[in-house]
Enzyme design. Structure first.
Site, mmCIF file in Angstrom:
data_model
loop_
_atom_site.group_PDB
_atom_site.id
_atom_site.type_symbol
_atom_site.label_atom_id
_atom_site.label_comp_id
_atom_site.label_asym_id
_atom_site.label_seq_id
_atom_site.Cartn_x
_atom_site.Cartn_y
_atom_site.Cartn_z
ATOM 1 N N ASN A 7 24.579 74.462 3.792
ATOM 2 C CA ASN A 7 23.995 73.905 4.881
ATOM 3 C C ASN A 7 23.168 74.890 5.858
ATOM 4 O OD1 ASN A 7 23.789 73.522 7.685
ATOM 5 N ND2 ASN A 7 25.660 72.098 7.723
ATOM 6 N N HIS A 10 21.766 76.313 10.640
ATOM 7 C CA HIS A 10 21.656 77.606 11.778
ATOM 8 C C HIS A 10 20.413 78.199 11.414
ATOM 9 C CE1 HIS A 10 24.998 75.960 13.494
ATOM 10 N NE2 HIS A 10 25.705 76.362 12.297
ATOM 11 N N HIS A 43 22.748 68.830 9.175
ATOM 12 C CA HIS A 43 23.708 67.932 10.357
ATOM 13 C C HIS A 43 22.592 67.578 11.368
ATOM 14 C CE1 HIS A 43 27.258 67.576 12.982
ATOM 15 N NE2 HIS A 43 26.503 66.465 13.147
ATOM 16 N N ARG A 45 22.345 66.327 14.369
ATOM 17 C CA ARG A 45 22.996 66.209 15.582
ATOM 18 C C ARG A 45 22.254 65.089 16.703
ATOM 19 N NH1 ARG A 45 27.547 68.557 17.261
ATOM 20 N NH2 ARG A 45 28.767 70.050 15.846
ATOM 21 N N ARG A 49 20.152 69.785 18.766
ATOM 22 C CA ARG A 49 20.169 71.330 18.992
ATOM 23 C C ARG A 49 19.671 72.111 17.785
ATOM 24 N NH1 ARG A 49 26.456 72.431 19.120
ATOM 25 N NH2 ARG A 49 26.641 70.653 20.378
ATOM 26 N N HIS A 50 19.631 71.589 16.450
ATOM 27 C CA HIS A 50 19.024 72.484 15.487
ATOM 28 C C HIS A 50 18.280 71.792 14.559
ATOM 29 C CE1 HIS A 50 22.964 71.136 13.509
ATOM 30 N NE2 HIS A 50 23.701 72.085 14.254
ATOM 31 N N GLU A 70 24.506 64.927 7.212
ATOM 32 C CA GLU A 70 25.696 64.830 7.960
ATOM 33 C C GLU A 70 25.182 64.205 9.553
ATOM 34 O OE1 GLU A 70 28.500 68.749 6.687
ATOM 35 O OE2 GLU A 70 27.245 68.647 8.553
ATOM 36 N N THR A 100 30.805 73.369 17.910
ATOM 37 C CA THR A 100 30.544 73.092 16.453
ATOM 38 C C THR A 100 31.684 71.912 16.220
ATOM 39 O OG1 THR A 100 30.547 73.619 13.999
ATOM 40 C CG2 THR A 100 32.417 74.817 15.445
ATOM 41 N N THR A 101 31.705 71.307 14.896
ATOM 42 C CA THR A 101 32.547 70.275 14.775
ATOM 43 C C THR A 101 34.086 70.779 14.920
ATOM 44 O OG1 THR A 101 30.831 69.535 13.042
ATOM 45 C CG2 THR A 101 32.875 68.287 13.013
ATOM 46 N N GLU A 151 35.136 64.592 2.790
ATOM 47 C CA GLU A 151 34.833 65.985 2.890
ATOM 48 C C GLU A 151 36.302 66.449 3.575
ATOM 49 O OE1 GLU A 151 31.232 67.734 3.700
ATOM 50 O OE2 GLU A 151 32.243 69.512 4.778
ATOM 51 N N HIS A 191 33.815 73.539 6.012
ATOM 52 C CA HIS A 191 33.738 74.069 7.438
ATOM 53 C C HIS A 191 34.556 75.348 7.824
ATOM 54 C CE1 HIS A 191 32.733 73.391 11.755
ATOM 55 N NE2 HIS A 191 33.965 74.303 12.067
ATOM 56 N N GLY A 213 27.770 76.761 5.333
ATOM 57 C CA GLY A 213 26.681 77.168 6.192
ATOM 58 C C GLY A 213 26.630 78.306 6.652
HETATM 59 C C1 LIG Z 1 30.607 68.837 9.666
HETATM 60 C C2 LIG Z 1 30.630 70.534 9.583
HETATM 61 O O1 LIG Z 1 31.481 70.836 9.485
HETATM 62 C C3 LIG Z 1 29.410 71.115 9.665
HETATM 63 O O2 LIG Z 1 28.180 70.566 9.103
HETATM 64 C C4 LIG Z 1 28.945 71.471 11.066
HETATM 65 O O3 LIG Z 1 28.891 70.354 12.092
HETATM 66 C C5 LIG Z 1 27.465 72.042 11.171
HETATM 67 O O4 LIG Z 1 26.760 71.846 12.292
HETATM 68 P P1 LIG Z 1 27.316 72.825 13.748
HETATM 69 O O5 LIG Z 1 27.352 74.056 13.425
HETATM 70 O O6 LIG Z 1 26.386 72.308 14.565
HETATM 71 O O7 LIG Z 1 28.465 72.159 13.962
HETATM 72 N N1 LIG Z 2 30.476 70.408 6.250
HETATM 73 C C1 LIG Z 2 30.510 71.827 6.639
HETATM 74 C C2 LIG Z 2 29.185 72.421 6.453
HETATM 75 O O1 LIG Z 2 28.178 71.732 6.242
HETATM 76 C C3 LIG Z 2 29.160 73.765 7.088
HETATM 77 O O2 LIG Z 2 30.105 74.273 7.784
HETATM 78 P P1 LIG Z 2 29.802 75.651 8.120
HETATM 79 O O3 LIG Z 2 30.055 76.663 7.012
HETATM 80 O O4 LIG Z 2 28.671 75.935 8.840
HETATM 81 O O5 LIG Z 2 31.327 76.025 9.072
#
Ligand SMILES: CC(=O)[C@@H](O)[C@H](O)COP(=O)(O)O
Ligand SMILES: NCC(=O)COP(=O)(O)O
Length: 244
Positions: A7, A10, A43, A45, A49-50, A70, A100-101, A151, A191, A213
């Site tokens: 992911n 960030h 993701h 959003r 925001r990103h 996402e 975050t989620t 997931e 996550h 991510g």
């Molecule tokens: C769904 C999830 O767990 C992540 O993809 C997370 O949402 C990443 O984006 P944020 O860090 O903005 O929450």
């Molecule tokens: N779906 C989880 C994701 O994409 C990455 O989550 P994180 O490692 O940034 O917490």
């Protein structure tokens, strides 16, 4: 062996902090693929925001592995996915104020709406994953509404502060994975997965893909910092004629 999807949200978080052009998540996506990642996750959003719409549009053209988008299960996002056609959509819950989620999608509560969204995306040729807590009711309902994949939310496992809590949360993830696999769902997990807790999670053989991510981007900043500083010093001292 499980696949690893990275992911790159960030990378965009750093860019948006200055509303600048760099660092570019599209470049990051190319690099994670060069490093062997099996997929790229973003993701988009609702508050942007990103990741921005333009990032997703370009990534659709440049990602050579698999682009996992996402998004919230809203009309706006569904229309965008149908236009961009990622390789898979992961439906996630979203709250404006969250950092975050915070939890999994409540598939039981929103069963009717999610069934319709899954069907609409399927009609557009897009497979659908649901980001859910490791809970048997959620998994059975995900199967009932014909999701292709779930997931499993590994946040509570990742955040456990004692060995006992971690063991309990690990067992929840493991049991949920086994149930989902038994029902024929593809299982992803993500996550909060990091360089330590992956040593636990990799033992759950039925997890087909990890979505990671923050830990990877955070480490990249640190392991890449020394090189970046050396390059700047070399430019300042004239010992390197950069083509940057
Ligand atoms: C769904 C999830 O767990 C992540 O993809 C997370 O949402 C990443 O984006 P944020 O860090 O903005 O929450
Ligand atoms: N779906 C989880 C994701 O994409 C990455 O989550 P994180 O490692 O940034 O917490």
């Amino acid at each position: 062996m499980a696949r690893v999807a990275i992911n790159v949200d960030h990378v965009a978080t750093v860019r948006q902090a200055r509303l600048a052009h760099e660092p570019d998540p599209v470049t990051a996506a190319a690099l994670v693929e060069l490093a062997g990642a099996h997929g790229v996750v973003v993701h988009l959003r609702e508050d942007r925001r990103h990741i921005q719409d333009r990032d997703v549009e370009i990534l659709r053209k440049t990602v050579k592995t698999r682009l996992n988008l996402e998004m919230a299960a809203t009309q706006e996002m569904v229309q965008l996915a149908l236009r961009i056609k990622p390789d898979i959509v992961t439906l996630v819950p979203e709250k404006r104020q969250e950092l975050t989620t915070e939890g999994g999608l409540d598939v039981v509560l929103y069963e009717d709406n999610l069934r319709q969204v899954v069907k609409t995306l399927h009609d557009g040729g897009i497979p659908v994953s649901l980001f859910i807590n490791p809970d048997s009711k959620q998994i059975k309902t995900a199967h009932k509404i014909e999701a292709d994949c779930v997931e499993i939310h590994t946040g509570p496992f990742a955040e456990a502060t004692s060995y006992l809590r971690r063991q309990e949360e690990y067992e929840r993830v493991e049991n949920a994975t086994k149930l989902a696999t038994k029902l024929g769902l593809v299982v992803h997990a993500g996550h909060g997965v990091d360089y330590r807790n992956i040593l636990w999670l990799r033992n759950i053989r039925e997890i087909e893909e990890f979505s990671i991510g923050h830990a990877v981007i955070a480490r990249a900043v640190l392991v890449g910092l020394e090189k970046a500083v050396r390059e700047m010093i070399a430019l300042v001292t004239g010992s390197w004629q950069s083509t940057v």
